[in-house]
Design a protein around this motif. Structure first.
Motif, PDB file in Angstrom:
ATOM      1  N   ARG A   1       1.074   4.317  -2.777  1.00  0.00           N
ATOM      2  CA  ARG A   1       1.328   5.511  -2.278  1.00  0.00           C
ATOM      3  C   ARG A   1       2.785   6.563  -2.657  1.00  0.00           C
ATOM      4  O   ARG A   1       2.070   7.611  -3.303  1.00  0.00           O
ATOM      5  CB  ARG A   1       0.928   5.772  -0.723  1.00  0.00           C
ATOM      6  CG  ARG A   1       0.220   7.125  -0.099  1.00  0.00           C
ATOM      7  CD  ARG A   1      -0.149   7.737   1.215  1.00  0.00           C
ATOM      8  NE  ARG A   1       1.477   7.632   1.761  1.00  0.00           N
ATOM      9  CZ  ARG A   1       2.058   8.652   2.030  1.00  0.00           C
ATOM     10  NH1 ARG A   1       2.001   9.584   1.131  1.00  0.00           N
ATOM     11  NH2 ARG A   1       3.355   9.002   2.008  1.00  0.00           N
ATOM     12  N   GLN A   2       3.204   5.892  -2.616  1.00  0.00           N
ATOM     13  CA  GLN A   2       4.399   6.646  -3.347  1.00  0.00           C
ATOM     14  C   GLN A   2       4.519   6.691  -4.718  1.00  0.00           C
ATOM     15  O   GLN A   2       6.346   7.333  -4.705  1.00  0.00           O
ATOM     16  CB  GLN A   2       5.725   6.496  -2.008  1.00  0.00           C
ATOM     17  CG  GLN A   2       5.445   6.472  -1.214  1.00  0.00           C
ATOM     18  CD  GLN A   2       7.020   6.747   0.177  1.00  0.00           C
ATOM     19  OE1 GLN A   2       8.087   6.821  -0.244  1.00  0.00           O
ATOM     20  NE2 GLN A   2       6.618   6.456   1.225  1.00  0.00           N
TER      21      GLN A   2
ATOM     22  N   GLU B   1       6.358   4.116   5.478  1.00  0.00           N
ATOM     23  CA  GLU B   1       6.631   5.157   4.561  1.00  0.00           C
ATOM     24  C   GLU B   1       7.690   5.487   4.458  1.00  0.00           C
ATOM     25  O   GLU B   1       8.906   5.451   3.378  1.00  0.00           O
ATOM     26  CB  GLU B   1       6.082   6.862   5.515  1.00  0.00           C
ATOM     27  CG  GLU B   1       6.738   7.974   5.023  1.00  0.00           C
ATOM     28  CD  GLU B   1       6.110   8.998   6.135  1.00  0.00           C
ATOM     29  OE1 GLU B   1       6.611  10.057   5.514  1.00  0.00           O
ATOM     30  OE2 GLU B   1       5.253   9.102   6.839  1.00  0.00           O
TER      31      GLU B   1
ATOM     32  N   ARG C   1       0.818  -1.804  -0.005  1.00  0.00           N
ATOM     33  CA  ARG C   1       0.205   0.496   0.212  1.00  0.00           C
ATOM     34  C   ARG C   1       1.637   1.648  -0.243  1.00  0.00           C
ATOM     35  O   ARG C   1       0.311   2.369  -0.455  1.00  0.00           O
ATOM     36  CB  ARG C   1      -0.760  -0.159   1.656  1.00  0.00           C
ATOM     37  CG  ARG C   1      -2.215  -0.678   1.099  1.00  0.00           C
ATOM     38  CD  ARG C   1      -2.955  -1.349   2.340  1.00  0.00           C
ATOM     39  NE  ARG C   1      -3.962  -2.079   2.556  1.00  0.00           N
ATOM     40  CZ  ARG C   1      -5.024  -2.184   3.125  1.00  0.00           C
ATOM     41  NH1 ARG C   1      -4.443  -1.501   4.609  1.00  0.00           N
ATOM     42  NH2 ARG C   1      -6.142  -3.304   3.056  1.00  0.00           N
ATOM     43  N   GLU C   2       1.733   1.361   0.827  1.00  0.00           N
ATOM     44  CA  GLU C   2       2.865   2.530   0.723  1.00  0.00           C
ATOM     45  C   GLU C   2       3.284   2.017  -0.282  1.00  0.00           C
ATOM     46  O   GLU C   2       3.867   3.728  -1.062  1.00  0.00           O
ATOM     47  CB  GLU C   2       3.772   2.540   2.092  1.00  0.00           C
ATOM     48  CG  GLU C   2       4.296   3.937   2.587  1.00  0.00           C
ATOM     49  CD  GLU C   2       3.520   4.824   2.348  1.00  0.00           C
ATOM     50  OE1 GLU C   2       3.607   5.835   2.984  1.00  0.00           O
ATOM     51  OE2 GLU C   2       2.394   4.648   3.123  1.00  0.00           O
TER      52      GLU C   2
END
Length: 352
Positions: free
Chosen positions: A31-32, A335, A27-28
């Motif tokens: 996102r990035q 993150e 997921r991260e």
């Protein structure tokens, strides 16, 4: 457009540590994702769409284990036991979570040697190896042969607790203050050594959550009955996230006496709730718990009880300790892990 494949086929069990790692890191990474990159996830059929509509999916099949004509610039396998291979021309990142299989005595020497050969074959193909702790990196170098030109990067796991976490109480609650453990219940988790805490703390319950190996669960129940504490032992099996957060929120302390861990995500989860952590001092766990965890010097009943007693006294007498525990957990975030992987992907794309 650079094309990245992330192998997350073993994410099928989302209640496992591996499932959680693949889910949250995936997921991260999405996102990035830089706008000029394409991501494809290798998943089981029922998990197509789990990372949203902005990425692509390839369904893991038996044929895919031998069909090597998938064309990607970078192939990242998120665990050591992959059953899929990229083409030789693909930049291959091989993540090793642990080499615990090679130390488990319940497997024959022949099975362990075969698994070791499989690990070595993937290492030989990898452009880069990543591990989730310094301990695992050293273990890889000791047990396997890493080519001199192949770097080993340590990228820690993360824990990101949602701001508005959903908490649901379990169907069966402990009927008093309780100590908590979560993880795969097998012998190397060593949780049976925590049962004497129920003898010396007669108001406490012990909750051992997670999928189990029946032979080990039977051993735990037998020892609990011998000690006369079986009526204060709960083993609810696998639990969902909202129930897990309930146990972390309400427990008196978190216990993690494992003898072998590549990282130990539950330690960080417990710390993020400001809970005192009582941990094994072995393998990767001191890297994760740092100076804020309490460590068992040994696992005999007297030492376990004394370590717990002193640790709880220190925790209760230090009003700032809960904040320091939360601060320790903030060192490990998805993150950060995703950002470090994107730096690695981009570096590999610039290489020939």
């Amino acid at each position: 457009m650079p094309r990245l494949l992330l192998e997350t086929e073993r994410m099928a069990n989302l209640t496992s540590g591996l499932g959680q790692l693949c889910l949250h890191l995936g997921r991260e990474l999405v996102r990035q994702k830089p706008p000029d990159w394409e991501i494809t996830f290798l998943v089981t059929r029922d998990q197509v769409g789990i990372f949203g509509p902005s990425v692509k999916y390839r369904i893991a099949t038996r044929l895919g284990r031998v069909w090597r004509f998938w064309n990607y610039d970078i192939w990242h396998c998120l665990y050591q036991d992959t059953r899929f291979y990229p083409t030789l021309s693909t930049r291959f990142i091989y993540t090793i979570l642990d080499l615990n299989y090679l130390a488990l005595k319940q497997y024959s020497v022949q099975r362990r040697e075969k698994r070791k050969e499989q690990y070595q074959a993937r290492i030989n193909q990898a452009r880069t190896i990543t591990t989730i702790s310094q301990y695992v990196a050293k273990d890889v170098q000791q047990q396997l042969s890493v080519p001199a030109q192949t770097p080993i990067d340590v990228i820690y796991c993360g824990v990101d607790i949602p701001d508005n976490v959903s908490i649901s109480p379990p169907i069966v609650k402990p009927k008093g203050p309780f100590l908590f453990f979560i993880g795969m219940l097998q012998s190397y988790k060593n949780v049976h050594t925590m049962l004497p805490l129920l003898v010396s703390n007669p108001s406490y319950w012990l909750v051992l959550a997670g999928p189990d190996k029946p032979e080990y669960s039977q051993l735990i129940w037998e020892q609990a009955r011998q000690l006369g504490v079986a009526d204060r032992l709960l083993m609810p099996g696998p639990i969902d996230e909202s129930t897990k957060w309930w146990f972390y929120t309400h427990c008196e302390a978190f216990l993690f006496p494992s003898l072998m861990e590549g990282f130990g995500i539950p330690v960080i989860e417990a710390m993020s709730f400001g809970k005192p952590v009582f941990s094994s001092p072995l393998t990767s766990l001191p890297e994760v718990g740092g100076s804020e965890a309490f460590y068992f010097p040994s696992f005999d009943a007297e030492t376990v009880n004394e370590t717990f007693k002193k640790g709880m006294q220190a925790y209760r007498n230090d009003p700032m300790m809960a904040d320091r525990l939360r601060l320790q957990s903030q060192k490990f975030r998805w993150e950060i892990a995703a950002s470090e992987y994107w730096q690695l992907y981009q570096t590999l794309m610039r290489s020939s």
